[in-house]
Design a protein around this motif. Structure first.
Motif, PDB file in Angstrom:
ATOM      1  N   TYR A 270       0.835  -1.206   0.000  1.00 30.73           N
ATOM      2  CA  TYR A 270       0.000   0.000   0.000  1.00 30.73           C
ATOM      3  C   TYR A 270       0.874   1.262   0.000  1.00 30.73           C
ATOM      4  N   SER A 271       1.940   1.230   0.790  1.00 27.52           N
ATOM      5  CA  SER A 271       2.819   2.394   0.857  1.00 27.52           C
ATOM      6  C   SER A 271       3.505   2.638  -0.487  1.00 27.52           C
ATOM      7  N   THR A 272       3.919   1.538  -1.128  1.00 29.73           N
ATOM      8  CA  THR A 272       4.581   1.690  -2.429  1.00 29.73           C
ATOM      9  C   THR A 272       3.620   2.252  -3.461  1.00 29.73           C
ATOM     10  N   LEU A 273       2.386   1.737  -3.465  1.00 27.86           N
ATOM     11  CA  LEU A 273       1.378   2.262  -4.396  1.00 27.86           C
ATOM     12  C   LEU A 273       1.099   3.734  -4.129  1.00 27.86           C
ATOM     13  N   LEU A 274       1.045   4.111  -2.842  1.00 30.16           N
ATOM     14  CA  LEU A 274       0.819   5.512  -2.492  1.00 30.16           C
ATOM     15  C   LEU A 274       1.966   6.396  -2.973  1.00 30.16           C
ATOM     16  N   LEU A 275       3.185   5.896  -2.840  1.00 32.69           N
ATOM     17  CA  LEU A 275       4.341   6.665  -3.288  1.00 32.69           C
ATOM     18  C   LEU A 275       4.345   6.803  -4.807  1.00 32.69           C
ATOM     19  N   LEU A 276       4.016   5.716  -5.515  1.00 33.41           N
ATOM     20  CA  LEU A 276       3.939   5.790  -6.978  1.00 33.41           C
ATOM     21  C   LEU A 276       2.843   6.755  -7.426  1.00 33.41           C
ATOM     22  N   LEU A 277       1.713   6.749  -6.707  1.00 32.21           N
ATOM     23  CA  LEU A 277       0.644   7.696  -7.025  1.00 32.21           C
ATOM     24  C   LEU A 277       1.114   9.132  -6.794  1.00 32.21           C
ATOM     25  N   SER A 278       1.874   9.331  -5.744  1.00 29.22           N
ATOM     26  CA  SER A 278       2.405  10.672  -5.473  1.00 29.22           C
ATOM     27  C   SER A 278       3.359  11.102  -6.577  1.00 29.22           C
ATOM     28  N   ALA A 279       4.185  10.187  -7.044  1.00 30.38           N
ATOM     29  CA  ALA A 279       5.118  10.518  -8.124  1.00 30.38           C
ATOM     30  C   ALA A 279       4.380  10.892  -9.397  1.00 30.38           C
ATOM     31  N   ALA A 280       3.277  10.167  -9.686  1.00 30.86           N
ATOM     32  CA  ALA A 280       2.491  10.470 -10.876  1.00 30.86           C
ATOM     33  C   ALA A 280       1.796  11.824 -10.772  1.00 30.86           C
ATOM     34  N   CYS A 281       1.407  12.200  -9.566  1.00 26.91           N
ATOM     35  CA  CYS A 281       0.678  13.465  -9.379  1.00 26.91           C
ATOM     36  C   CYS A 281       1.607  14.646  -9.132  1.00 26.91           C
TER      37      CYS A 281
END
Length: 633
Positions: A270-281
């Motif tokens: 979940y943390s990795t997905l959240l970080l990837l989402l942050s990078a995309a945004c």
């Protein structure tokens, strides 16, 4: 988290990174002929890691097939190495012809390993299923090692041939290769009967990143920016994983049993997905925040490049000031004035001042207090860019001025040589005219002879000023020389006084000194001959290792406007003269290491002062007789 899951995560990360890098190399490295082969290497590493994942997930046939395709990985790397180190001088025809056969041999060996069989599945430390080599698979492994050794031998040869960035890339490849060998060694532990967990393989993602980055960081500049961002996000990812592990351990202590029961792998996911989402945004949110904080026009690379290219085309301060004001006014839709040291005028409103002091260039914004932050930021950036162009323009103008002076000097030298040549050539027709005039009536012959003497004097002055000046030094008495000069003049009622000590000696070229005194007395006679009670006085004395000679006359004073350029050619031209008399005097005095000047404060309307140095003989090294060749100037 079990060791098997950790291994699987490592293989997934390596595979994903390898696929992304393979695609990126194919896209960005189209103009780099070696990059497609390196992309093939990355793709094969992705398949090799996928094979391990397939075995852990229960697909042994697929997994063994992908792992036994391992020889293609060093084969692609060998192909890359050959292309990377190739030079135009060495040529590449030989190995190009052998590569297809080598690829065919590699594929044949892989096929034999598939049907051999070349490997099997076994249980080892931390794994219920892990690949080990068997039968022909050992030949597969040996062939893989040989290809890797061959590739590094090629790189070593390239290291000896190349220098600069390419040599640095080869060094980086060797370092990354050593790291990769250390990590991959643990892969064969179970095949050798060692029941050890392959911990080093958990770091395989770092090998691929280091290898590819070490290769292309000196060849493709874009990857440096990519690596910078990648390192930042990787650091953030590791930090988040560490925080999640800490939170998972503390939740039970805080009584949150439901949250503490969540598997750590899910928290990390979940943390990795959240970080990837942050990078995309990140980029769109950054642009939105910039528009909110700096409303108004926005800066971008294309706009800065446009400004830079336009400003660099200016060749003068006025042009730079006008263009800069127009560019920024058009961007901001407001009137902006630009003031430079030699151009531009500050108008009311927005102003940019680019100034220079002893410390260098600096800029100042005036009238920008009430504009929006976005406009203020654009003004600051534009002023900094303009300041850089001011420095460039200043240097280019200095170089242009120096080149112009050089060309002017060269033109003067050529003109002097031409003048000397023409003066010599003019004497031949003048001699013919003189001989032809011998049969003319006496009155006509006298008139012709007077004009020929005038022409000869003009030629002599021109040769003295523009030709080579050779000094024949000797010691001589000054007073007899002056008496000889005065005896040659037509005084026509002009009184002359001579006050020179009998024993005063001078060291110099007596002929050239005589020429100086003749020019000065000729000028004095020409201007004071028609004056009532006309008088000329010549005096000399020695003082403090110098000999001073004064030539006074009571003719009309020289106007102050002519003082600065008095000894320039063709400035103070008297009737019947060449305009070179005083210029020749200055040149002869400079050749002697002396000085000449005009003064009007010695009790006479006009006074010319000559200053000779008594110790000039010591300065010349006591070489008698001595010649100095003085060129024009």
């Amino acid at each position: 988290m079990s060791l098997s899951v950790a291994f699987e995560i490592s293989m997934v990360l390596t595979s994903v990174c390898a696929v992304l890098l393979s695609g990126w190399l194919l896209w960005q490295g189209q103009r780099q002929r070696a990059m497609p082969a390196l992309a093939g290497f990355a793709a094969m590493m992705a398949l090799w890691c996928t094979g391990h994942i397939a075995i852990v997930q229960g697909w042994p046939v697929l997994g063994v097939a992908l792992i036994l395709a391992n020889p293609l990985m060093p084969m692609f790397f060998l192909h890359f190495a050959l292309q990377f180190v190739a030079t135009p001088e060495a040529g590449s025809g030989g190995w190009r012809r052998r590569l297809p056969w080598l690829y065919a041999l590699t594929i044949l060996l892989i096929g034999l390993s598939w049907f051999g069989p070349g490997g099997k599945i076994t249980t080892t430390a931390g794994f219920d299923a892990f690949f080990v080599f068997a039968d022909i698979g050992w030949l597969n492994l040996l062939y893989t090692i040989l290809l890797g050794v061959a590739a590094h031998l090629v790189l070593f040869q390239g290291w000896r041939l190349h220098s600069g960035n390419k040599r640095r890339s080869i060094v980086a490849m060797f370092m990354a290769g050593g790291w990769g060998l250390l990590l991959a060694t643990s892969f064969v532990f179970p095949s050798l009967g060692l029941n050890w967990y392959p911990y080093p393989m958990l770091l395989l993602p770092s090998y691929l990143l280091l290898l590819v980055y070490g290769v292309v960081r000196y060849q493709v500049l874009e990857i440096n920016a990519f690596a910078n961002k990648a390192l930042i996000w990787l650091g953030m990812l590791l930090l988040v994983l560490a925080l999640m592990a800490l939170v998972s351990a503390l939740l039970g202590q805080l009584g949150m049993q439901a949250l503490s029961a969540v598997p750590a792998s899910q928290l990390w996911l979940y943390s990795t997905l959240l970080l990837l989402l942050s990078a995309a945004c990140y980029q769109p949110l950054s642009k939105l925040a910039r528009r909110l904080i700096y409303p108004g026009g926005q800066l971008n690379e294309s706009l800065l490049a446009h400004w830079r290219s336009k400003l660099q085309q200016c060749n003068s301060w006025h042009e730079l000031a006008a263009l800069a004001a127009g560019l920024l006014s058009g961007q901001l839709r407001q009137k902006v004035s630009v003031q430079l040291p030699l151009a531009g005028r500050a108008n009311p409103g927005l102003q940019i001042h680019c100034l220079r002091n002893e410390h260098g260039w600096y800029y100042a914004l005036k009238g920008w207090d009430d504009v929006t932050p976005g406009y203020r930021l654009q003004g600051e950036v534009f002023a900094a860019l303009l300041l850089s162009n001011c420095r460039i323009l200043e240097q280019s103008l200095k170089l242009a001025d120096a080149e112009r002076k050089r060309l002017d000097q060269q033109h003067l030298v050529e003109l002097g040589a031409l003048s000397a040549a023409m003066a010599h050539e003019l004497r031949n027709p003048l001699n013919i005219i003189s001989m032809a005039a011998a049969t003319t009536p006496a009155e006509t012959r006298q008139h012709i002879q007077q004009q020929l003497k005038r022409a000869d004097r003009l030629i002599a002055d021109l040769l003295s000023y523009s030709g080579r000046l050779e000094l024949q030094y000797s010691d001589f008495l000054l007073k007899p020389l002056l008496q000889a000069v005065l005896s040659q003049q037509d005084w026509q009622g002009v009184q002359c006084q001579l006050q020179v000590p009998d024993g005063l000696m001078l060291y110099g070229d007596s002929y050239r000194v005589q020429q100086v005194l003749i020019n000065l007395t000729d000028n004095a006679l020409a201007f004071c001959r028609n004056q009532p009670q006309a008088e000329i006085k010549i005096e000399a004395h020695s003082e403090h290792d110098h000999v001073w000679i004064y030539v006074h006359n009571n003719g009309p004073a020289i106007v102050p406007a002519q003082h600065a350029a008095l000894f320039q050619p063709f400035v103070s031209k008297r009737a019947g003269g060449s305009g070179l008399g005083l210029a020749i005097v200055r040149r002869i005095m400079q050749a002697h290491g002396g000085e000449v000047c005009h003064q009007s404060d010695l009790g006479w309307p006009v006074s010319f002062v000559l200053k000779f140095t008594l110790n000039v003989k010591q300065n010349l090294g006591l070489q008698l007789p001595h010649q100095q060749d003085m060129t024009n100037g």
